[in-house]
Design a protein around this motif. Structure first.
Motif, PDB file in Angstrom:
ATOM      1  N   TYR A   1      18.465  39.183   6.534  1.00  0.00           N
ATOM      2  CA  TYR A   1      19.847  39.580   6.215  1.00  0.00           C
ATOM      3  C   TYR A   1      19.793  40.603   5.076  1.00  0.00           C
ATOM      4  N   PRO A   2      20.460  41.766   5.248  1.00  0.00           N
ATOM      5  CA  PRO A   2      20.341  42.836   4.234  1.00  0.00           C
ATOM      6  C   PRO A   2      20.791  42.392   2.846  1.00  0.00           C
ATOM      7  N   GLU A   3      19.906  42.586   1.878  1.00  0.00           N
ATOM      8  CA  GLU A   3      20.148  42.104   0.510  1.00  0.00           C
ATOM      9  C   GLU A   3      21.368  42.765  -0.124  1.00  0.00           C
ATOM     10  N   ARG A   4      21.530  44.082   0.072  1.00  0.00           N
ATOM     11  CA  ARG A   4      22.675  44.762  -0.533  1.00  0.00           C
ATOM     12  C   ARG A   4      23.988  44.221   0.000  1.00  0.00           C
ATOM     13  N   LEU A   5      24.038  43.958   1.308  1.00  0.00           N
ATOM     14  CA  LEU A   5      25.267  43.447   1.904  1.00  0.00           C
ATOM     15  C   LEU A   5      25.559  42.042   1.400  1.00  0.00           C
ATOM     16  N   ASP A   6      24.528  41.242   1.216  1.00  0.00           N
ATOM     17  CA  ASP A   6      24.713  39.860   0.771  1.00  0.00           C
ATOM     18  C   ASP A   6      25.295  39.781  -0.630  1.00  0.00           C
ATOM     19  N   SER A   7      25.193  40.874  -1.390  1.00  0.00           N
ATOM     20  CA  SER A   7      25.655  40.864  -2.786  1.00  0.00           C
ATOM     21  C   SER A   7      27.128  41.229  -2.942  1.00  0.00           C
ATOM     22  N   ILE A   8      27.817  41.638  -1.857  1.00  0.00           N
ATOM     23  CA  ILE A   8      29.226  42.014  -1.995  1.00  0.00           C
ATOM     24  C   ILE A   8      30.099  40.767  -2.051  1.00  0.00           C
TER      25      ILE A   8
ATOM     26  N   ILE B   1      39.614  53.654   2.847  1.00  0.00           N
ATOM     27  CA  ILE B   1      39.268  52.235   2.694  1.00  0.00           C
ATOM     28  C   ILE B   1      37.782  52.093   2.404  1.00  0.00           C
ATOM     29  N   THR B   2      36.957  52.859   3.131  1.00  0.00           N
ATOM     30  CA  THR B   2      35.514  52.802   2.898  1.00  0.00           C
ATOM     31  C   THR B   2      35.189  53.266   1.479  1.00  0.00           C
ATOM     32  N   ALA B   3      35.827  54.339   1.039  1.00  0.00           N
ATOM     33  CA  ALA B   3      35.574  54.852  -0.317  1.00  0.00           C
ATOM     34  C   ALA B   3      36.008  53.828  -1.364  1.00  0.00           C
ATOM     35  N   ARG B   4      37.146  53.186  -1.129  1.00  0.00           N
ATOM     36  CA  ARG B   4      37.607  52.175  -2.087  1.00  0.00           C
ATOM     37  C   ARG B   4      36.645  50.983  -2.123  1.00  0.00           C
ATOM     38  N   CYS B   5      36.181  50.552  -0.935  1.00  0.00           N
ATOM     39  CA  CYS B   5      35.201  49.464  -0.873  1.00  0.00           C
ATOM     40  C   CYS B   5      33.948  49.833  -1.658  1.00  0.00           C
ATOM     41  N   ALA B   6      33.505  51.084  -1.500  1.00  0.00           N
ATOM     42  CA  ALA B   6      32.301  51.536  -2.201  1.00  0.00           C
ATOM     43  C   ALA B   6      32.482  51.436  -3.714  1.00  0.00           C
ATOM     44  N   MET B   7      33.643  51.845  -4.207  1.00  0.00           N
ATOM     45  CA  MET B   7      33.907  51.781  -5.644  1.00  0.00           C
ATOM     46  C   MET B   7      33.928  50.328  -6.126  1.00  0.00           C
ATOM     47  N   GLU B   8      34.574  49.449  -5.338  1.00  0.00           N
ATOM     48  CA  GLU B   8      34.649  48.041  -5.712  1.00  0.00           C
ATOM     49  C   GLU B   8      33.269  47.390  -5.685  1.00  0.00           C
ATOM     50  N   GLN B   9      32.397  47.871  -4.801  1.00  0.00           N
ATOM     51  CA  GLN B   9      31.050  47.315  -4.671  1.00  0.00           C
ATOM     52  C   GLN B   9      30.041  48.010  -5.584  1.00  0.00           C
ATOM     53  N   ASN B  10      30.541  48.885  -6.447  1.00  0.00           N
ATOM     54  CA  ASN B  10      29.700  49.623  -7.396  1.00  0.00           C
ATOM     55  C   ASN B  10      28.691  50.516  -6.685  1.00  0.00           C
ATOM     56  N   ARG B  11      29.118  51.131  -5.601  1.00  0.00           N
ATOM     57  CA  ARG B  11      28.280  52.097  -4.894  1.00  0.00           C
ATOM     58  C   ARG B  11      28.689  53.510  -5.330  1.00  0.00           C
ATOM     59  N   ASP B  12      27.748  54.441  -5.267  1.00  0.00           N
ATOM     60  CA  ASP B  12      28.063  55.836  -5.576  1.00  0.00           C
ATOM     61  C   ASP B  12      28.912  56.429  -4.466  1.00  0.00           C
ATOM     62  N   VAL B  13      29.833  57.312  -4.839  1.00  0.00           N
ATOM     63  CA  VAL B  13      30.683  57.989  -3.862  1.00  0.00           C
ATOM     64  C   VAL B  13      30.459  59.493  -3.986  1.00  0.00           C
TER      65      VAL B  13
END
Length: 402
Positions: free
Chosen positions: A104-111, A257-269
């Motif tokens: 199971y992808p580790e990055r996804l498991d952390s959201i 929505i994807t961009a907002r999810c990225a910001m909430e998940q602390n991903r670079d945009v």
């Protein structure tokens, strides 16, 4: 032969996987409720999944399951549904991952709300590789299509996985760019892994799997496209990636929505700037004003990657003997200095065409009537298409490739 203890452990693991699947197929149970129920069932020690099928009705309700859901599990209907789904997944050549699986992808498991189960077609190992999600409008301009394909190709060249939703437009261009580079790409669907949407992308889906990429969904087999599914899948796109690249998106685009999810998940945009008079430029231009990184070439993404990821990818490229790509190095935005000189009639046609706006054939012939005959123009277009310098769009419209 395996020892009795090993066989018992294997059996327990399979029962645990079925338990995750069973709760996913249970009415009124979403990812957050499933995670909470599993944690509470396992609070006394061991795995909560192992106790799902053994718990009493009262115990199931006490861990936060709605009455209807608890009854569905207690009656055995959830387990029967899970066993049937697992069998059908295997018959279709797919597989599934639960949050307790090592793959199971580790990055996804952390959201905040990772899917309890992922349905997979293809190589599950690709899901845990460093990747960039490339997203945008379903109705892009030629400029948007070209940028999505070029950036995806150049990033895949450097062994980054390209993730997208396989929708029409920017998503499709992103997947194709990665495949053209001989790279890996992941398509996150808002349908079951047996329901291709849009239908015209069936060959693209087959190409993704055949090339070692992956199709992934959090929806059971047979799930048809529904509007509410696509915003849900967007959190998976951003969750599995190290950053999200927005190419073109209107003011009310789902890409927001994807961009907002990225910001909430602390991903670079990242965002590709656009012409301010074009409605599709509203999304990326607004994101840039809000702090997204302006992106014109692959270097703009590469230099922002975490150092450990960049070193990992550089080591892989060195081990593979450098950049692996059908097309060689990175594309240029501002010229074709590395290309071989073209015959004069091809050069004239190519210089008349633009990258950011298509030109209709009749308009092209009319504009060049003093320099070239129609036969020379037809020949030039044919040769330029073969060279990958020009692309024909519907309605005999032509655009210069990036």
């Amino acid at each position: 032969m395996n020892s009795d203890a090993e066989q018992d452990a294997l059996k327990s693991s399979e029962i645990g996987r079925l338990a995750w699947m069973a709760l996913t197929l249970t009415p009124e149970m979403g990812p957050t409720r499933i995670a909470r129920a599993m944690a509470r069932l396992g609070a006394a020690g061991g795995s909560g999944a192992a106790r799902v099928f053994e718990a009493s009705l009262t115990e199931l309700e006490s861990v936060g399951m709605p009455a209807k859901a608890a009854q569905f599990v207690f009656d055995g209907r959830a387990r029967a549904a899970a066993e049937d789904e697992a069998k059908r997944v295997a018959e279709t050549g797919g597989s599934f991952l639960t949050r307790e699986d090592k793959a199971y992808p580790e990055r996804l498991d952390s959201i905040y709300d990772p899917p309890a189960v992922l349905w997979i077609r293809g190589d599950a190992a690709v899901l845990d590789r460093p990747g960039i999600a490339v997203v945008g409008t379903r109705q892009p301009t030629p400029y948007g299509l070209g940028m999505a394909e070029m950036l995806s190709r150049d990033l895949a060249n450097r062994r980054l996985t390209i993730l997208s939703g396989m929708a029409r437009g920017v998503d499709t261009a992103a997947h194709k760019g990665a495949l053209d580079a001989g790279g890996k790409t992941v398509a996150v669907w808002g349908t079951g892994i047996d329901v291709v949407y849009p239908k015209e992308n069936k060959k693209l889906a087959e190409r993704i799997v055949a090339s070692g990429g992956t199709i992934v969904s959090e929806f059971p087999l047979g799930t048809f496209p529904a509007p509410q599914n696509f915003p849900l899948r967007n959190r998976i796109l951003s969750g599995m990636s190290v950053g999200v690249l927005v190419v073109e998106a209107g003011e009310y685009s789902g890409t927001r929505i994807t961009a907002r999810c990225a910001m909430e998940q602390n991903r670079d945009v990242y965002a590709v700037p656009g012409n301010v008079t074009n409605k599709n430029a509203w999304g990326p231009n607004t994101l840039i004003k809000q702090g997204a990184k302006l992106t014109a070439t692959w270097e703009d993404v590469w230099e922002d990657l975490p150092s450990q990821i960049r070193l990992q990818l550089e080591d892989e490229m060195d081990a593979a003997g450098g950049i692996e790509s059908k097309g060689g190095g990175a594309a240029s935005l501002f010229g074709d200095a590395d290309e071989k000189p073209l015959p004069e009639y091809e050069r004239i046609v190519l210089e008349r065409l633009r990258r950011d706006e298509s030109m209709q054939l009749d308009e092209l012939i009319e504009g060049l009537e003093r320099e070239l005959g129609s036969a020379e123009i037809f020949t030039a277009l044919f040769e330029l298409e073969l060279r990958g310098r020009v692309k024909q769009l519907p309605g005999k419209n032509y655009v210069r490739c990036f």
